[in-house]
Design an enzyme around this catalytic site. Structure first.
Site, PDB file in Angstrom:
ATOM      1  N   SER A  16       0.836  -1.210   0.000  1.00  0.00           N
ATOM      2  CA  SER A  16       0.000   0.000   0.000  1.00  0.00           C
ATOM      3  C   SER A  16       0.864   1.249   0.000  1.00  0.00           C
ATOM      4  CB  SER A  16      -0.894   0.035   1.243  1.00  0.00           C
ATOM      5  OG  SER A  16      -1.958  -0.848   1.097  1.00  0.00           O
TER       6      SER A  16
ATOM      7  N   HIS B  66      -3.506   0.710  -4.777  1.00  0.00           N
ATOM      8  CA  HIS B  66      -3.081  -0.502  -5.488  1.00  0.00           C
ATOM      9  C   HIS B  66      -3.598  -0.375  -6.926  1.00  0.00           C
ATOM     10  CE1 HIS B  66      -1.656  -2.972  -2.005  1.00  0.00           C
ATOM     11  NE2 HIS B  66      -2.387  -2.070  -1.360  1.00  0.00           N
TER      12      HIS B  66
ATOM     13  N   HIS C 203      -5.880  -8.864  -1.521  1.00  0.00           N
ATOM     14  CA  HIS C 203      -5.977  -9.128  -0.089  1.00  0.00           C
ATOM     15  C   HIS C 203      -7.192  -9.995   0.190  1.00  0.00           C
ATOM     16  CE1 HIS C 203      -4.036  -5.162  -0.615  1.00  0.00           C
ATOM     17  NE2 HIS C 203      -3.297  -5.472   0.440  1.00  0.00           N
TER      18      HIS C 203
ATOM     19  N   TYR D  53      -9.220  -9.521   2.566  1.00  0.00           N
ATOM     20  CA  TYR D  53     -10.382  -8.719   2.966  1.00  0.00           C
ATOM     21  C   TYR D  53     -11.156  -8.169   1.779  1.00  0.00           C
ATOM     22  CZ  TYR D  53      -7.328  -4.643   2.189  1.00  0.00           C
ATOM     23  OH  TYR D  53      -6.485  -3.725   1.631  1.00  0.00           O
ATOM     24  N   GLU D  54     -10.542  -8.245   0.572  1.00  0.00           N
ATOM     25  CA  GLU D  54     -11.281  -7.816  -0.616  1.00  0.00           C
ATOM     26  C   GLU D  54     -12.329  -8.859  -1.005  1.00  0.00           C
ATOM     27  OE1 GLU D  54      -8.653  -5.906  -3.789  1.00  0.00           O
ATOM     28  OE2 GLU D  54      -7.171  -6.735  -2.415  1.00  0.00           O
TER      29      GLU D  54
ATOM     30  N   ALA E 206       2.871  -2.262   3.757  1.00  0.00           N
ATOM     31  CA  ALA E 206       2.710  -1.226   4.770  1.00  0.00           C
ATOM     32  C   ALA E 206       2.263  -1.947   6.030  1.00  0.00           C
ATOM     33  CB  ALA E 206       1.629  -0.243   4.319  1.00  0.00           C
TER      34      ALA E 206
ATOM     35  N   MET F  76      -1.919  -6.824   6.702  1.00  0.00           N
ATOM     36  CA  MET F  76      -3.064  -7.591   6.175  1.00  0.00           C
ATOM     37  C   MET F  76      -2.696  -8.337   4.902  1.00  0.00           C
ATOM     38  SD  MET F  76      -5.983  -4.676   6.615  1.00  0.00           S
ATOM     39  CE  MET F  76      -5.988  -3.549   8.021  1.00  0.00           C
ATOM     40  N   SER F  77      -1.434  -8.625   4.723  1.00  0.00           N
ATOM     41  CA  SER F  77      -1.056  -9.255   3.445  1.00  0.00           C
ATOM     42  C   SER F  77       0.176 -10.133   3.644  1.00  0.00           C
ATOM     43  CB  SER F  77      -0.755  -8.167   2.411  1.00  0.00           C
ATOM     44  OG  SER F  77       0.401  -7.440   2.787  1.00  0.00           O
TER      45      SER F  77
ATOM     46  N   ASN G  23       2.459   3.317  10.484  1.00  0.00           N
ATOM     47  CA  ASN G  23       1.746   3.839  11.663  1.00  0.00           C
ATOM     48  C   ASN G  23       2.197   3.027  12.866  1.00  0.00           C
ATOM     49  OD1 ASN G  23       0.128   1.765  10.095  1.00  0.00           O
ATOM     50  ND2 ASN G  23      -0.931   1.680  12.065  1.00  0.00           N
TER      51      ASN G  23
ATOM     52  N   HIS H 235      -6.355   4.247   6.682  1.00  0.00           N
ATOM     53  CA  HIS H 235      -5.674   3.942   5.415  1.00  0.00           C
ATOM     54  C   HIS H 235      -4.998   5.183   4.819  1.00  0.00           C
ATOM     55  CE1 HIS H 235      -4.725   1.474   1.998  1.00  0.00           C
ATOM     56  NE2 HIS H 235      -5.421   2.200   1.153  1.00  0.00           N
TER      57      HIS H 235
HETATM   58  O1  LIG Z   1      -0.906  -4.363   0.789  1.00  0.00           O
HETATM   59  P1  LIG Z   1      -0.401  -3.914   2.111  1.00  0.00           P
HETATM   60  O2  LIG Z   1      -0.221  -5.021   3.087  1.00  0.00           O
HETATM   61  O3  LIG Z   1       0.842  -3.072   1.985  1.00  0.00           O
HETATM   62  O4  LIG Z   1      -1.525  -2.944   2.685  1.00  0.00           O
HETATM   63  C1  LIG Z   1      -1.734  -2.638   4.061  1.00  0.00           C
HETATM   64  C2  LIG Z   1      -2.760  -3.547   4.621  1.00  0.00           C
HETATM   65  C3  LIG Z   1      -4.045  -2.949   4.079  1.00  0.00           C
HETATM   66  O5  LIG Z   1      -4.224  -3.356   2.766  1.00  0.00           O
HETATM   67  C4  LIG Z   1      -3.775  -1.491   4.096  1.00  0.00           C
HETATM   68  C5  LIG Z   1      -4.309  -0.836   5.324  1.00  0.00           C
HETATM   69  O6  LIG Z   1      -4.057   0.543   5.275  1.00  0.00           O
HETATM   70  O7  LIG Z   1      -2.336  -1.381   4.094  1.00  0.00           O
HETATM   71  N1  LIG Z   2      -3.469  -4.895  10.268  1.00  0.00           N
HETATM   72  C1  LIG Z   2      -2.831  -3.759  10.026  1.00  0.00           C
HETATM   73  N2  LIG Z   2      -2.442  -3.490   8.787  1.00  0.00           N
HETATM   74  C2  LIG Z   2      -1.796  -2.349   8.556  1.00  0.00           C
HETATM   75  N3  LIG Z   2      -1.292  -1.860   7.418  1.00  0.00           N
HETATM   76  C3  LIG Z   2      -0.718  -0.690   7.722  1.00  0.00           C
HETATM   77  N4  LIG Z   2      -0.844  -0.415   9.011  1.00  0.00           N
HETATM   78  C4  LIG Z   2      -1.505  -1.445   9.555  1.00  0.00           C
HETATM   79  C5  LIG Z   2      -1.933  -1.745  10.883  1.00  0.00           C
HETATM   80  O1  LIG Z   2      -1.749  -1.007  11.832  1.00  0.00           O
HETATM   81  N5  LIG Z   2      -2.584  -2.924  11.051  1.00  0.00           N
END
Ligand SMILES: O=P(O)(O)O[C@@H]1C[C@H](O)[C@@H](CO)O1
Ligand SMILES: Nc1nc2[nH]cnc2c(=O)[nH]1
Length: 421
Positions: free
Chosen positions: A165, A196, A218, A220-221, A248, A351-352, A375, A389
């Site tokens: 992300s 993305h 992902h 969650y999609e 991220a 989340m990935s 963050n 996000h």
């Molecule tokens: O695809 P990534 O893992 O970099 O994205 C992170 C997880 C969620 O998709 C999103 C949350 O802000 O960022």
């Molecule tokens: N689950 C999760 N995914 C993230 N992607 C970017 N920051 C975060 C976070 O704090 N938690």
């Protein structure tokens, strides 16, 4: 009247392996009446009058029927595709299309109609029994995508980079670019998340042939994990040897700050604990073994290279090596969850990544994982901070240059042998 295909007898299974599902929206262009009924009645929304420009639901609604296909199929006609958004498979109705008349008064007999309808159901039943309907792609589908890519670009990448992300601009580093939108690549899922872009970009990064996923998929999609990880096996088939997964992530380790980089030493595959592993289901031996080890998931030499490249660039103060915990998302974590994950040994949470890594290791790809801490996870009940996000994307943009420098320095140091023909 054009000749109509008659259904080969062997295509009729004793019972359909699973309910037939047709998206109603896909039938909206049908010009004639369709009556469907199954032995065990309807599943999903009951509709017996789909046809013409009849009022069909604008949102995907499914009709289905179970059991031996003794359906009253009066007529199936038109020029529409049935596309199942959850599986991405597509069944053309054109083969069974009828003349343009509104009814069967064009000379088509009841028996013709019945035959055509049964042929349609036989086709659907065959599709339902095919591997891609069993919750996975068939080997041939991976191969089809790989062959399509190899036919459409002369690039032969050794390294694949999955952009996390806010990190999609990393793809802009590639020279001599050839890019494909995901929607134009056979079998490829589509990106739905802001940040993305949904493009596969081929090119050279500091002399190294690479392919960049500008956008990943992902859980969650709503994608099943075999779809989330589809590109990884395709990369393997086009000759990629090393995958760099970036993401991220929220920092759980109290030493981590926004903008820091974590070279992933190991991961915790949380969905895996709950039976959500992309390798679930029949094993495809052509990709790898039934029980792949994961204790060496993140290549030790690549980690050393990434750490030394970061130090050479003067990033030592922002650099960590740690454990990434992959969750399903899309909700960010509660305070209790962050504390729990931290105590479990996770340094960052996202989340990935973990699913891609499992599949990459299964087919023998070397993996380097890099998290950008976008963050700080909220661990304190007095904190006013709320993960979101937008802040993730902003942090990505702000650290873009650092990530670019790291990859540009790192890539030429990666030893690869591209043994694809
Ligand atoms: O695809 P990534 O893992 O970099 O994205 C992170 C997880 C969620 O998709 C999103 C949350 O802000 O960022
Ligand atoms: N689950 C999760 N995914 C993230 N992607 C970017 N920051 C975060 C976070 O704090 N938690």
């Amino acid at each position: 009247m054009p000749p109509r295909p008659s259904p080969p007898a062997q295509l009729f299974p004793h019972r359909l392996p699973r309910p037939l599902l047709l998206p109603v929206t896909a039938l909206k262009h049908l010009r004639e009446q369709v009556f469907l009924a199954g032995d065990e009645g309807w599943t999903g929304e009951e509709r017996t009058d789909i046809g013409g420009d009849a009022s069909v639901s604008p949102t995907p609604t499914y009709i289905g029927c179970r059991g031996w296909p003794r359906h009253r199929v009066r007529c199936i006609a038109g020029d529409a595709d049935t596309t199942d958004p959850s599986s991405g498979t597509s069944t053309s109705l054109r083969d069974w299309s009828s003349p343009s008349s509104e009814n069967t008064s064009d000379g088509e007999t009841e028996a013709d109609v019945e035959t055509r309808g049964l042929a349609f159901f036989a086709e659907m039943a065959t599709q339902a029994a095919s591997p891609s309907k069993e919750g996975r792609y068939s080997y041939e589908e991976y191969k089809e995508t790989a062959d399509w890519l190899l036919a459409n670009t002369e690039h032969r990448p050794m390294v694949a980079i999955v952009c996390g992300s806010g990190l999609g601009n990393l793809a802009d580093l590639l020279k001599e670019q050839v890019a494909f939108k995901y929607e134009d690549i056979p079998n490829f899922p589509k990106s739905t998340v802001p940040g993305h872009a949904g493009r596969l970009v081929f090119g050279n990064l500091n002399g190294k042939p690479c392919v960049c996923m500008q956008g990943r998929f992902h859980m969650y999609e709503g994608y099943p994990l075999w779809k989330v990880t589809f590109p990884i096996r395709v990369f393997h088939l086009i000759g990629v040897q090393t995958v760099i997964v970036t993401n991220a992530a929220g920092g759980l380790n109290e030493d981590y700050r926004v903008g820091h980089i974590m070279v992933i030493k190991d991961h915790i595959n949380f969905p895996g604990f709950a039976g959500q592993n992309p390798l679930m289901g029949p094993n495809e031996d052509r990709f790898g073994p039934r029980f792949p080890p994961m204790s060496d998931a993140y290549d030790r030499d690549l980690r050393k290279l990434a750490l030394s490249a970061s130090r050479d660039l003067g990033f030592a103060a922002e650099l960590h090596e740690g454990v990434y915990c992959g969750l399903g998302g899309p909700s960010f974590e509660t305070i209790a969850e962050c504390r729990f994950l931290n105590r479990l040994g996770a340094d960052a949470v996202g989340m990935s990544t973990v699913h891609e890594v499992v599949v990459a290791r299964h087919c023998g790809l070397r993996v380097l994982g890099i998290s950008l801490i976008t963050n700080q996870a909220v661990m304190d009940y007095n904190s006013e901070a709320r993960a979101n996000h937008e802040e993730v994307l902003k942090a990505g943009r702000e650290s873009e240059k650092m990530m670019e420098k790291l990859l540009t320095t790192l890539l030429p140091r990666i030893e690869t042998n591209n043994n694809v023909n």
